[in-house]
Design a protein around this motif. Structure first.
Motif, PDB file in Angstrom:
ATOM      1  N   CYS A 102       0.815  -1.227   0.000  1.00 54.02           N
ATOM      2  CA  CYS A 102       0.000   0.000   0.000  1.00 54.02           C
ATOM      3  C   CYS A 102       0.845   1.273   0.000  1.00 54.02           C
ATOM      4  O   CYS A 102       0.588   2.206  -0.764  1.00 54.02           O
ATOM      5  CB  CYS A 102      -0.935   0.005   1.210  1.00 54.02           C
ATOM      6  SG  CYS A 102      -2.327  -1.139   1.030  1.00 54.02           S
ATOM      7  N   ALA A 103       1.856   1.326   0.884  1.00 58.62           N
ATOM      8  CA  ALA A 103       2.674   2.541   0.976  1.00 58.62           C
ATOM      9  C   ALA A 103       3.450   2.806  -0.319  1.00 58.62           C
ATOM     10  O   ALA A 103       3.410   3.938  -0.834  1.00 58.62           O
ATOM     11  CB  ALA A 103       3.622   2.454   2.169  1.00 58.62           C
ATOM     12  N   PRO A 104       4.154   1.785  -0.881  1.00 57.82           N
ATOM     13  CA  PRO A 104       4.842   2.038  -2.151  1.00 57.82           C
ATOM     14  C   PRO A 104       3.895   2.427  -3.282  1.00 57.82           C
ATOM     15  O   PRO A 104       4.232   3.272  -4.118  1.00 57.82           O
ATOM     16  CB  PRO A 104       5.541   0.704  -2.456  1.00 57.82           C
ATOM     17  CG  PRO A 104       5.696   0.051  -1.124  1.00 57.82           C
ATOM     18  CD  PRO A 104       4.480   0.459  -0.347  1.00 57.82           C
ATOM     19  N   LEU A 105       2.709   1.829  -3.300  1.00 56.17           N
ATOM     20  CA  LEU A 105       1.737   2.200  -4.335  1.00 56.17           C
ATOM     21  C   LEU A 105       1.250   3.631  -4.123  1.00 56.17           C
ATOM     22  O   LEU A 105       1.022   4.361  -5.089  1.00 56.17           O
ATOM     23  CB  LEU A 105       0.550   1.230  -4.323  1.00 56.17           C
ATOM     24  CG  LEU A 105       0.763  -0.081  -5.086  1.00 56.17           C
ATOM     25  CD1 LEU A 105      -0.367  -1.052  -4.800  1.00 56.17           C
ATOM     26  CD2 LEU A 105       0.870   0.175  -6.582  1.00 56.17           C
ATOM     27  N   GLY A 106       1.101   4.025  -2.873  1.00 63.04           N
ATOM     28  CA  GLY A 106       0.725   5.399  -2.598  1.00 63.04           C
ATOM     29  C   GLY A 106       1.771   6.377  -3.095  1.00 63.04           C
ATOM     30  O   GLY A 106       1.443   7.431  -3.651  1.00 63.04           O
ATOM     31  N   ASP A 107       3.040   6.025  -2.901  1.00 65.80           N
ATOM     32  CA  ASP A 107       4.129   6.866  -3.417  1.00 65.80           C
ATOM     33  C   ASP A 107       4.072   6.933  -4.941  1.00 65.80           C
ATOM     34  O   ASP A 107       4.291   7.999  -5.539  1.00 65.80           O
ATOM     35  CB  ASP A 107       5.484   6.300  -2.986  1.00 65.80           C
ATOM     36  CG  ASP A 107       5.711   6.434  -1.488  1.00 65.80           C
ATOM     37  OD1 ASP A 107       5.013   7.260  -0.860  1.00 65.80           O
ATOM     38  OD2 ASP A 107       6.562   5.706  -0.952  1.00 65.80           O
ATOM     39  N   LEU A 108       3.764   5.780  -5.565  1.00 70.78           N
ATOM     40  CA  LEU A 108       3.688   5.729  -7.032  1.00 70.78           C
ATOM     41  C   LEU A 108       2.558   6.624  -7.539  1.00 70.78           C
ATOM     42  O   LEU A 108       2.719   7.359  -8.527  1.00 70.78           O
ATOM     43  CB  LEU A 108       3.466   4.276  -7.465  1.00 70.78           C
ATOM     44  CG  LEU A 108       3.728   3.920  -8.928  1.00 70.78           C
ATOM     45  CD1 LEU A 108       5.158   4.251  -9.323  1.00 70.78           C
ATOM     46  CD2 LEU A 108       3.449   2.435  -9.151  1.00 70.78           C
ATOM     47  N   VAL A 109       1.419   6.588  -6.864  1.00 70.15           N
ATOM     48  CA  VAL A 109       0.295   7.453  -7.237  1.00 70.15           C
ATOM     49  C   VAL A 109       0.697   8.918  -7.118  1.00 70.15           C
ATOM     50  O   VAL A 109       0.386   9.741  -7.990  1.00 70.15           O
ATOM     51  CB  VAL A 109      -0.937   7.150  -6.360  1.00 70.15           C
ATOM     52  CG1 VAL A 109      -2.006   8.229  -6.534  1.00 70.15           C
ATOM     53  CG2 VAL A 109      -1.517   5.787  -6.710  1.00 70.15           C
ATOM     54  N   GLY A 110       1.418   9.253  -6.045  1.00 68.41           N
ATOM     55  CA  GLY A 110       1.871  10.628  -5.867  1.00 68.41           C
ATOM     56  C   GLY A 110       2.781  11.092  -6.987  1.00 68.41           C
ATOM     57  O   GLY A 110       2.671  12.229  -7.471  1.00 68.41           O
ATOM     58  N   ARG A 111       3.671  10.217  -7.435  1.00 71.24           N
ATOM     59  CA  ARG A 111       4.567  10.566  -8.544  1.00 71.24           C
ATOM     60  C   ARG A 111       3.777  10.842  -9.824  1.00 71.24           C
ATOM     61  O   ARG A 111       4.078  11.784 -10.556  1.00 71.24           O
ATOM     62  CB  ARG A 111       5.563   9.434  -8.800  1.00 71.24           C
ATOM     63  CG  ARG A 111       6.603   9.252  -7.719  1.00 71.24           C
ATOM     64  CD  ARG A 111       7.529   8.109  -8.071  1.00 71.24           C
ATOM     65  NE  ARG A 111       7.893   7.345  -6.879  1.00 71.24           N
ATOM     66  CZ  ARG A 111       8.587   6.224  -6.895  1.00 71.24           C
ATOM     67  NH1 ARG A 111       8.991   5.729  -8.049  1.00 71.24           N
ATOM     68  NH2 ARG A 111       8.890   5.587  -5.789  1.00 71.24           N
ATOM     69  N   TYR A 112       2.752  10.013 -10.063  1.00 74.60           N
ATOM     70  CA  TYR A 112       1.971  10.207 -11.292  1.00 74.60           C
ATOM     71  C   TYR A 112       1.060  11.419 -11.201  1.00 74.60           C
ATOM     72  O   TYR A 112       0.734  12.028 -12.227  1.00 74.60           O
ATOM     73  CB  TYR A 112       1.193   8.927 -11.631  1.00 74.60           C
ATOM     74  CG  TYR A 112       2.056   7.976 -12.418  1.00 74.60           C
ATOM     75  CD1 TYR A 112       2.252   8.151 -13.785  1.00 74.60           C
ATOM     76  CD2 TYR A 112       2.737   6.944 -11.789  1.00 74.60           C
ATOM     77  CE1 TYR A 112       3.077   7.312 -14.497  1.00 74.60           C
ATOM     78  CE2 TYR A 112       3.572   6.102 -12.491  1.00 74.60           C
ATOM     79  CZ  TYR A 112       3.735   6.291 -13.850  1.00 74.60           C
ATOM     80  OH  TYR A 112       4.580   5.473 -14.550  1.00 74.60           O
ATOM     81  N   GLN A 113       0.659  11.788 -10.006  1.00 75.05           N
ATOM     82  CA  GLN A 113      -0.096  13.034  -9.868  1.00 75.05           C
ATOM     83  C   GLN A 113       0.773  14.231 -10.257  1.00 75.05           C
ATOM     84  O   GLN A 113       0.308  15.158 -10.932  1.00 75.05           O
ATOM     85  CB  GLN A 113      -0.591  13.178  -8.425  1.00 75.05           C
ATOM     86  CG  GLN A 113      -1.743  12.256  -8.082  1.00 75.05           C
ATOM     87  CD  GLN A 113      -2.108  12.294  -6.612  1.00 75.05           C
ATOM     88  OE1 GLN A 113      -1.244  12.512  -5.756  1.00 75.05           O
ATOM     89  NE2 GLN A 113      -3.368  12.071  -6.311  1.00 75.05           N
ATOM     90  N   GLN A 114       2.036  14.203  -9.847  1.00 70.02           N
ATOM     91  CA  GLN A 114       2.958  15.270 -10.227  1.00 70.02           C
ATOM     92  C   GLN A 114       3.199  15.276 -11.733  1.00 70.02           C
ATOM     93  O   GLN A 114       3.221  16.336 -12.373  1.00 70.02           O
ATOM     94  CB  GLN A 114       4.284  15.093  -9.480  1.00 70.02           C
ATOM     95  CG  GLN A 114       4.215  15.394  -7.994  1.00 70.02           C
ATOM     96  CD  GLN A 114       3.885  16.862  -7.718  1.00 70.02           C
ATOM     97  OE1 GLN A 114       4.340  17.765  -8.414  1.00 70.02           O
ATOM     98  NE2 GLN A 114       3.054  17.100  -6.705  1.00 70.02           N
ATOM     99  N   ARG A 115       3.372  14.100 -12.305  1.00 73.49           N
ATOM    100  CA  ARG A 115       3.594  14.011 -13.748  1.00 73.49           C
ATOM    101  C   ARG A 115       2.380  14.508 -14.508  1.00 73.49           C
ATOM    102  O   ARG A 115       2.502  15.158 -15.548  1.00 73.49           O
ATOM    103  CB  ARG A 115       3.908  12.558 -14.143  1.00 73.49           C
ATOM    104  CG  ARG A 115       5.243  12.067 -13.643  1.00 73.49           C
ATOM    105  CD  ARG A 115       5.490  10.628 -14.020  1.00 73.49           C
ATOM    106  NE  ARG A 115       6.621  10.085 -13.263  1.00 73.49           N
ATOM    107  CZ  ARG A 115       7.032   8.833 -13.324  1.00 73.49           C
ATOM    108  NH1 ARG A 115       6.397   7.978 -14.116  1.00 73.49           N
ATOM    109  NH2 ARG A 115       8.057   8.411 -12.605  1.00 73.49           N
ATOM    110  N   ARG A 116       1.206  14.213 -13.961  1.00 68.87           N
ATOM    111  CA  ARG A 116      -0.024  14.655 -14.621  1.00 68.87           C
ATOM    112  C   ARG A 116      -0.090  16.184 -14.661  1.00 68.87           C
ATOM    113  O   ARG A 116      -0.461  16.766 -15.672  1.00 68.87           O
ATOM    114  CB  ARG A 116      -1.217  14.094 -13.849  1.00 68.87           C
ATOM    115  CG  ARG A 116      -2.463  13.830 -14.701  1.00 68.87           C
ATOM    116  CD  ARG A 116      -3.383  15.020 -14.748  1.00 68.87           C
ATOM    117  NE  ARG A 116      -4.463  14.769 -15.699  1.00 68.87           N
ATOM    118  CZ  ARG A 116      -5.293  15.690 -16.130  1.00 68.87           C
ATOM    119  NH1 ARG A 116      -5.191  16.934 -15.724  1.00 68.87           N
ATOM    120  NH2 ARG A 116      -6.224  15.389 -17.001  1.00 68.87           N
TER     121      ARG A 116
END
Length: 296
Positions: free
Chosen positions: A105-119
């Motif tokens: 869950c935590a690593p996936l949350g970090d991944l989502v955060g990275r893609y929000q920035q990329r978006r």
């Protein structure tokens, strides 16, 4: 102008293309205003549908003029790709995080955060690029091109401009169907992702051609279109899952977390390939092609 199956090709092409041109620029302005994922998706589809229309009727137009007209449309399609990919990845990884094992869950949350920035970065880039392309002037230039098909020419045209749009459509669908049928055997092998990707692209072309010429088809159009769209969506999901798996491998996640995510992606892929294989068995492309031929 009302176009029917007996309208000469040279008279039918301009209004049919004009509809696609107007739709594309209306969606361009909407997407530029909102940068909403749905509006971005609709613009991307419209750009591909317009490009398919220009390709469909290309024999009627001067190649140099058509290249000039296609260039900005192709550029828009490419510009939209990065933002669309970020949106799709965000949607998928958010859903995955909601159901993942606690350790992931935590690593996936970090991944989502990275893609929000990329978006956010891609959205800013797209808005700037769309503003710099000047929709009004581009619209006028492309509308001028599609309004002027060649009828008489000093050199022989590659197609008879006086044939009916109905006869032309029959030949056009048959050509696209032949391309599809050649790709199916390789794409039917679950491990051949590259072949499935090629089939996905061919199915998109076939779908957009159906939509452009839908007015020629009888009551069977909704069923035919629904099946082709279903094929496209399944193949598109397979491709997205392959892309997501490669993204995960590049993110430098902890090994155990990466394995959990990749296995989840693999399970999703097996499920969607099974649905694709079932669709092939129930509604083969040859049968769909025959339905199109009878509906014309």
């Amino acid at each position: 102008m009302r176009v029917s199956g007996v309208t000469p090709l040279w008279l039918a092409a301009p209004p049919l293309l004009a509809l696609r041109v107007d739709d594309f620029f209306a969606r361009w302005r909407q997407a530029q205003r909102t940068l909403d994922p749905e509006d971005i998706h609709d613009l991307r589809v419209s750009s591909r549908r317009l490009r398919e229309g220009l390709l469909l009727f290309a024999p009627l137009y001067r190649p140099a003029a058509l290249r000039q007209g296609v260039r900005p449309v192709r550029r828009i399609t490419r510009l939209l790709g990065a933002l669309r990919n970020a949106d799709e990845a965000l949607l998928f990884f958010r859903e995955l995080a909601a159901t993942a094992a606690p350790a992931a869950c935590a690593p996936l949350g970090d991944l989502v955060g990275r893609y929000q920035q990329r978006r956010q970065t891609e959205a800013h880039h797209l808005h700037t690029a769309l503003s710099n392309l000047h929709a009004g002037a581009t619209h006028a230039a492309l509308a001028k091109i599609v309004a002027r098909p060649r009828v008489f020419s000093a050199t022989a045209l590659p197609i008879d401009p006086f044939m009916t749009i109905g006869a032309f459509a029959g030949e056009s669908f048959a050509g696209r169907l032949a391309e599809l049928l050649e790709l199916v055997p390789a794409a039917s092998r679950e491990e051949d992702a590259a072949a499935q990707h090629r089939l996905r692209i061919a199915v998109k072309h076939y779908r957009y051609r159906l939509e452009i010429l839908s007015f020629l088809l009888s009551d069977g159009y909704a069923t035919i279109h629904g099946l082709v769209k279903q094929y496209q969506e399944l193949l598109g999901t397979l491709h997205d899952l392959d892309v997501f798996a490669e993204l995960v491998r590049q993110e430098g996640l902890p090994s155990a977390t990466e394995c959990v995510i990749l296995e989840t992606l693999a399970a999703h892929r097996r499920h969607h390939f099974a649905a694709f294989a079932a669709l092939l068995a129930a509604h083969p492309f040859a049968t769909i092609g025959e339905q199109v031929r009878k509906a014309l």
